[in-house]
Every structure is written in C-alpha cells, then in structure tokens.
Write an enzyme that holds these catalytic residues in place. Sequence first.
Site, PDB file in Angstrom:
ATOM      1  N   MET A  30     -24.158 -35.171 -83.982  1.00 49.54           N
ATOM      2  CA  MET A  30     -23.827 -36.822 -84.242  1.00 49.54           C
ATOM      3  C   MET A  30     -24.888 -36.406 -84.577  1.00 49.54           C
ATOM      4  O   MET A  30     -25.488 -38.338 -84.530  1.00 49.54           O
ATOM      5  CB  MET A  30     -22.687 -37.113 -83.464  1.00 49.54           C
ATOM      6  CG  MET A  30     -21.656 -36.020 -83.248  1.00 49.54           C
ATOM      7  SD  MET A  30     -20.191 -37.805 -82.456  1.00 49.54           S
ATOM      8  CE  MET A  30     -21.317 -38.294 -81.221  1.00 49.54           C
ATOM      9  N   GLY A  36     -32.730 -29.681 -77.242  1.00 54.37           N
ATOM     10  CA  GLY A  36     -31.447 -28.797 -76.548  1.00 54.37           C
ATOM     11  C   GLY A  36     -30.671 -28.721 -77.752  1.00 54.37           C
ATOM     12  O   GLY A  36     -29.367 -28.333 -77.995  1.00 54.37           O
ATOM     13  N   HIS A  37     -30.248 -29.514 -79.690  1.00 55.14           N
ATOM     14  CA  HIS A  37     -29.803 -29.158 -80.214  1.00 55.14           C
ATOM     15  C   HIS A  37     -30.300 -27.535 -80.744  1.00 55.14           C
ATOM     16  O   HIS A  37     -30.023 -26.401 -81.539  1.00 55.14           O
ATOM     17  CB  HIS A  37     -29.596 -30.046 -81.613  1.00 55.14           C
ATOM     18  CG  HIS A  37     -28.813 -31.164 -81.456  1.00 55.14           C
ATOM     19  ND1 HIS A  37     -29.449 -31.980 -80.832  1.00 55.14           N
ATOM     20  CD2 HIS A  37     -27.259 -31.735 -80.895  1.00 55.14           C
ATOM     21  CE1 HIS A  37     -28.532 -33.423 -80.272  1.00 55.14           C
ATOM     22  NE2 HIS A  37     -27.335 -32.485 -80.778  1.00 55.14           N
ATOM     23  N   LEU A 186     -30.881 -33.212 -71.370  1.00 56.05           N
ATOM     24  CA  LEU A 186     -31.603 -33.598 -72.878  1.00 56.05           C
ATOM     25  C   LEU A 186     -29.668 -34.149 -73.855  1.00 56.05           C
ATOM     26  O   LEU A 186     -28.780 -34.016 -73.578  1.00 56.05           O
ATOM     27  CB  LEU A 186     -32.216 -32.905 -73.872  1.00 56.05           C
ATOM     28  CG  LEU A 186     -33.908 -32.224 -73.387  1.00 56.05           C
ATOM     29  CD1 LEU A 186     -34.414 -31.829 -75.100  1.00 56.05           C
ATOM     30  CD2 LEU A 186     -34.669 -33.941 -73.124  1.00 56.05           C
TER      31      LEU A 186
END
Length: 282
Positions: A30, A36-37, A186
């Site tokens: 999103m 973290g992504h 995160l």
Amino acid sequence: MEIIKNKKTLQDFIERQKEMGKKIGFAPTMGALHNGHLALYEEARKDNDLVISSIFVNPTQFNNPEDLKKYPRDINRDILILKNSGLVDAVYIPEVADIYPEKTESQHYDFDGLENEMEGKFRPGHFDGVGTVVEELFRQVKPDNAYFGEKDFQQLAIIKKMVEKKQLPVKVIGVPIYRAENGLALSSRNQRLHEDRKEAAKVIYNTLNKVNDWFRTVTIPEIKERVTDIFDHEQGMKLEYFLIADEDTLKETDFFYKDRKYRAFIVVVVDGVRLIDNMHLD
C-alpha cells in the site's frame, strides 16, 4: 523499471513475460515503502526471473475512514525507492476502477475461522477487504510466488487460506519481520511517529523477548498480567491486546502443549498510531 498504471497495460506486459517463460515473483504493497518491503523483493529476487511490486491503498480494508485518510501516500518517493533498490522489474499502480470495476466493496470470504481471531475481533470486515484486493491482484499479475511479511502474521495465514480455497496457482511465502536497530518492527504507519516515540516504542519488541523467556517457566495468565503491567507504566502508550495463540489455528491459548507451535501477538497504540507485532515462541 516498468511503471504500469492500468489493468490493460499490465495484462499486455504479463502476457509477454509468460510467453517468454518468465517466473514471476510478486509482493503487493500500500506504498509508504521502507526496508521491510525491500526485504520482500530481496527474497523474491532469489527464485524468480521477474519481480513485480504493486502500490494500491485499498479502501475496503480500512474500518476507520480517518485511518484511510491519514494513511501516508507519496507515490514519487515510493517509485524512487523501488528504482534505487535495483530489486524490482515492474511496479503496478492501479486506479480504484482497475481493482473494483463496479462497486468499491469487498467480497465475503470464509477463512475457516481465521478471520474471527485477533484483528478480526477489532476490525470487522477487514480481512474480506484484504482477501478481495489480493485475489484480484493475483488474478491480474498471475505470479508464481507471492511474498508477505510475517509482521502481519494473521494476514499471511488468511492469504494462504484464500489461495487454498480458491485453488489459485500461486505459492505464498512468508518473510521474517524486518526490524529497526532498536527492534521496532518496520511499518508504514511508523512514519507518523516522531523519532523519540519510535525509540520509546522499542518496549514492544523488548516485551516480546521477555515473553519468549517467560513462557518456559511462567503460566500464560501470569505472562499476560506482566505484559499489561509493563504498558500500564508506559506514558502515551495503550495496550490494545496481547495474547498467545496456536500458529496454525490462530486461536488463543491459556496452556502450552508440547506438540504445538505458539506465537505471541501484541497491538499497542502509541500517540494514536496502532503498532502490530508478534514473535514465534521457541
């Protein structure tokens, strides 16, 4: 990196990749991207020929309209992060009409009760929204593998259940929680916290580590009392819930059985920002 902004362009792109026999790894987001992504895309890079991201703030998974309104959005920043990472081959940035061509509403799912535990009790309909958007993205992107962080462990379990029930040809892979140096998991919502409050919020991770030590020798009711006491003494923080659950069923337990896997789950509201975390109990 390809930037794809509508469903038709995506379909043409995916068709070309499939014709070339490319194996696709996918991690939907999103936005408000962080390390973290990127950890998801690092994992995807290992086993796929092509790595695809998506950025779409899904309106149907927000129970609180204010939360949807406040959700951090900066698409140019997100695109730059993906480009600079060198990990992603394409990013899909659909409009609402690409995901919800008729009405912006969720399908109803039966996740075998997983949706009624933990977050489901506090956010009715949330997982129908998650299931709807992820199923639609899977059908459009057609990935071989899909990657989700274990920070949202219940969401991960629900997506696996949705794939199983809908018999979708995609393997769902959980990626360990990516933490800041102080241990804070995160999250895009962390961006709404001041730096000093991020530092204070490390108490969440520290508490989970204590729980992991306690659970060998202390009863679960006593552990819950200790956790409640910790947050009663933390200024500007409210413990929304803490529980220990079976990793497979997500059902809360008050007793440990040797042949089961357990995980501690916690939600703390820090200065109005809801922080979620969990930890497997050794």
